[in-house]
Write a protein that holds these residues in place. Sequence first.
Motif, PDB file in Angstrom:
ATOM      1  N   SER A  88       1.002  -1.063   0.135  1.00 42.90           N
ATOM      2  CA  SER A  88       0.050   0.135  -0.119  1.00 42.90           C
ATOM      3  C   SER A  88       1.085   1.113   0.133  1.00 42.90           C
ATOM      4  N   LYS A  89       0.236   2.318  -0.652  1.00 42.18           N
ATOM      5  CA  LYS A  89       1.386   3.779  -0.483  1.00 42.18           C
ATOM      6  C   LYS A  89       1.768   4.099   0.970  1.00 42.18           C
ATOM      7  N   GLU A  90       1.065   3.370   2.146  1.00 41.99           N
ATOM      8  CA  GLU A  90       1.848   4.439   2.905  1.00 41.99           C
ATOM      9  C   GLU A  90       2.484   3.167   3.687  1.00 41.99           C
ATOM     10  N   GLU A  91       2.902   1.828   3.374  1.00 40.32           N
ATOM     11  CA  GLU A  91       3.734   0.479   3.457  1.00 40.32           C
ATOM     12  C   GLU A  91       5.162   1.122   2.615  1.00 40.32           C
ATOM     13  N   ALA A  92       4.668   1.810   1.526  1.00 41.61           N
ATOM     14  CA  ALA A  92       6.156   1.676   0.334  1.00 41.61           C
ATOM     15  C   ALA A  92       7.198   1.891   1.539  1.00 41.61           C
ATOM     16  N   PRO A  93       7.305   3.510   2.148  1.00 44.10           N
ATOM     17  CA  PRO A  93       8.838   3.736   2.634  1.00 44.10           C
ATOM     18  C   PRO A  93       9.526   2.378   3.228  1.00 44.10           C
ATOM     19  N   LYS A  94       8.946   1.585   4.004  1.00 41.58           N
ATOM     20  CA  LYS A  94       9.016   0.567   4.824  1.00 41.58           C
ATOM     21  C   LYS A  94       9.830  -0.537   3.832  1.00 41.58           C
ATOM     22  N   ALA A  95       9.417  -0.833   2.129  1.00 41.54           N
ATOM     23  CA  ALA A  95       9.074  -1.120   0.912  1.00 41.54           C
ATOM     24  C   ALA A  95      10.608  -1.166   0.816  1.00 41.54           C
ATOM     25  N   VAL A  96      10.530  -0.051   0.559  1.00 38.54           N
ATOM     26  CA  VAL A  96      11.917   0.916   0.024  1.00 38.54           C
ATOM     27  C   VAL A  96      13.529   0.415   0.300  1.00 38.54           C
ATOM     28  N   SER A  97      12.399   0.778   1.591  1.00 38.16           N
ATOM     29  CA  SER A  97      13.868   0.554   2.871  1.00 38.16           C
ATOM     30  C   SER A  97      14.038  -0.504   3.412  1.00 38.16           C
ATOM     31  N   LYS A  98      13.904  -2.034   3.069  1.00 36.68           N
ATOM     32  CA  LYS A  98      14.106  -3.430   2.463  1.00 36.68           C
ATOM     33  C   LYS A  98      15.149  -3.335   1.339  1.00 36.68           C
ATOM     34  N   VAL A  99      15.108  -2.958   1.112  1.00 30.46           N
ATOM     35  CA  VAL A  99      15.579  -3.142  -0.437  1.00 30.46           C
ATOM     36  C   VAL A  99      16.913  -2.304  -0.250  1.00 30.46           C
ATOM     37  N   PHE A 100      16.867  -1.210   0.413  1.00 32.42           N
ATOM     38  CA  PHE A 100      17.847  -0.022   0.435  1.00 32.42           C
ATOM     39  C   PHE A 100      18.753  -1.593   1.646  1.00 32.42           C
ATOM     40  N   ILE A 101      18.454  -2.025   1.872  1.00 31.37           N
ATOM     41  CA  ILE A 101      19.627  -2.800   2.982  1.00 31.37           C
ATOM     42  C   ILE A 101      20.398  -3.236   2.275  1.00 31.37           C
ATOM     43  N   GLY A 102      20.035  -3.780   0.639  1.00 31.98           N
ATOM     44  CA  GLY A 102      21.338  -4.244  -0.321  1.00 31.98           C
ATOM     45  C   GLY A 102      22.214  -3.224  -0.622  1.00 31.98           C
ATOM     46  N   VAL A 103      21.260  -2.086  -0.336  1.00 31.17           N
ATOM     47  CA  VAL A 103      22.131  -1.083  -1.224  1.00 31.17           C
ATOM     48  C   VAL A 103      22.761  -0.777  -0.290  1.00 31.17           C
ATOM     49  N   SER A 104      23.380  -0.573   1.261  1.00 30.60           N
ATOM     50  CA  SER A 104      24.013  -0.360   1.903  1.00 30.60           C
ATOM     51  C   SER A 104      24.793  -2.220   2.063  1.00 30.60           C
ATOM     52  N   SER A 105      24.139  -2.803   2.194  1.00 31.78           N
ATOM     53  CA  SER A 105      25.006  -4.375   1.932  1.00 31.78           C
ATOM     54  C   SER A 105      26.188  -3.789   1.281  1.00 31.78           C
ATOM     55  N   GLY A 106      25.684  -3.422  -0.025  1.00 23.86           N
ATOM     56  CA  GLY A 106      26.716  -3.895  -1.113  1.00 23.86           C
ATOM     57  C   GLY A 106      27.669  -2.833  -0.978  1.00 23.86           C
ATOM     58  N   MET A 107      27.308  -1.844  -0.297  1.00 26.91           N
ATOM     59  CA  MET A 107      28.681  -0.814  -0.472  1.00 26.91           C
ATOM     60  C   MET A 107      29.599  -1.414   0.354  1.00 26.91           C
ATOM     61  N   VAL A 108      28.946  -1.499   1.994  1.00 25.58           N
ATOM     62  CA  VAL A 108      29.729  -1.738   3.624  1.00 25.58           C
ATOM     63  C   VAL A 108      30.151  -2.639   3.715  1.00 25.58           C
ATOM     64  N   VAL A 109      29.073  -4.329   3.298  1.00 21.12           N
ATOM     65  CA  VAL A 109      29.393  -5.247   3.716  1.00 21.12           C
ATOM     66  C   VAL A 109      30.513  -6.693   1.947  1.00 21.12           C
ATOM     67  N   GLY A 110      29.763  -6.305   1.404  1.00 17.91           N
ATOM     68  CA  GLY A 110      30.470  -6.623  -0.378  1.00 17.91           C
ATOM     69  C   GLY A 110      32.481  -6.650  -0.248  1.00 17.91           C
ATOM     70  N   VAL A 111      32.639  -4.746   0.301  1.00 15.97           N
ATOM     71  CA  VAL A 111      34.060  -4.860   0.483  1.00 15.97           C
ATOM     72  C   VAL A 111      34.621  -5.519   1.096  1.00 15.97           C
ATOM     73  N   PRO A 112      34.776  -5.780   2.119  1.00 17.92           N
ATOM     74  CA  PRO A 112      35.681  -6.849   2.841  1.00 17.92           C
ATOM     75  C   PRO A 112      34.993  -8.220   2.351  1.00 17.92           C
ATOM     76  N   ILE A 113      33.813  -8.573   2.005  1.00 14.49           N
ATOM     77  CA  ILE A 113      33.893 -10.263   1.545  1.00 14.49           C
ATOM     78  C   ILE A 113      34.998 -10.320   0.408  1.00 14.49           C
ATOM     79  N   VAL A 114      35.072  -9.834  -1.006  1.00 15.09           N
ATOM     80  CA  VAL A 114      35.743  -9.996  -1.523  1.00 15.09           C
ATOM     81  C   VAL A 114      37.211  -9.344  -1.331  1.00 15.09           C
TER      82      VAL A 114
END
Length: 389
Positions: A125-151
């Motif tokens: 729903s429109k009201e829950e959209a920010p929460k859904a997007v914030s979950k996708v942003f976990i992938g952004v953050s992980s790719g930026m800061v978690v992926g670096v030490p893994i690689v």
Amino acid sequence: MAKRNHLLIFILTVGVFGIINTEMGVIGILPSLADHYNISVSQAGLLVSLFALAVAISGPTMPLLFSGINRKKVMLLVLGVFLLSNIVSIFTTNFTVVLIARVIPAFFHPIYCSLAFTVAAASVSKEEAPKAVSKVFIGVSSGMVVGVPIVSFIANAVSIEMAMAFFAFVNAIVFIATIIFVPSMPVKERLSYGSQVRVLKKSMTWLSVAAVILLNSAVFGVYSYLAEYLKTVTNMSANSISLMLILFGGSNIIGNIVAGRLLTKNANKSVIAFPFVLGTVYIILFLVGQFSIPTAIVTLIWGILAGIGGNINQYWIISAAPEAPDFANGLFLTSANLGTTVCAAAGGLFISGMGTQYVILVGILSLIFSLITILLRIYRSAHAKQFSR
């Protein structure tokens, strides 16, 4: 339906992690790549800078061009391009070839990330959209800061080729998961290119773009030099600095979760409060930067705020142009990259002219100007609503 949406958002999150990790993961292995291809570290740095430049250029245009095509097909196309280019990177021994193999998928990067935000928001729903997007942003953050030490760990423990293979492996998993679990998503209401580009005529759009450039500058203009700050101001060891970077990254992920709730409850208050809260954190960091434990606590809070800030940036632009979500998300990606690039350069000037501890001034100045653009946009929005009555 709820389970299917959760699975869809999870696949999008891992997909974004794979895309962002392909971009940022090489940062931790640039010296190794320089040795591998028998080039200088500065030349190896082109693998990062040219990728970011391609993203900034294609941010507004590529999501627009693909906005009328079935979402699933577009996702598979982008993932396929990333998968093939990563496979080429594993086996080539020629630096020019690997550079081309990096730049080509970079032009497709904004398409997948833009779609991930749009599809996640549309799945609830429109009201829950920010929460859904914030979950996708976990992938952004992980790719930026978690992926670096893994690689970096894979490269040091096994080989450069296996580190590059990690990129391909993640993209392959998401590609297969998208084929099996993601339903066909035809575009029901195709928007003309002209109707989407028309959002650029609105002052709210430009004020939002300016705010995102400045807010991203405020975070990454300082974060770009965090390791240098910890080394020269706090006098931390290399191992302690690594732990602090991991602390920042982990708290960034927490910030993404918190952001979804804040933007759902009261978005405008959260956006207005952000420059004040982050500015306070920077002032405290400036005052206690020479002490390890207080600096660690401040870094933890700063990391949480950085995660919140990324979500605020995306929300601020998409809420200014909700009638063209794909194009708006593309503008977000370009604005964020411009903010990072410009203020990272400004941070370097402050360091060379005044000293490392004064890089914090870049963040504070960016926050002051960002607050002006935020307040102007809110005023314009309120004035437009009053006029429409």
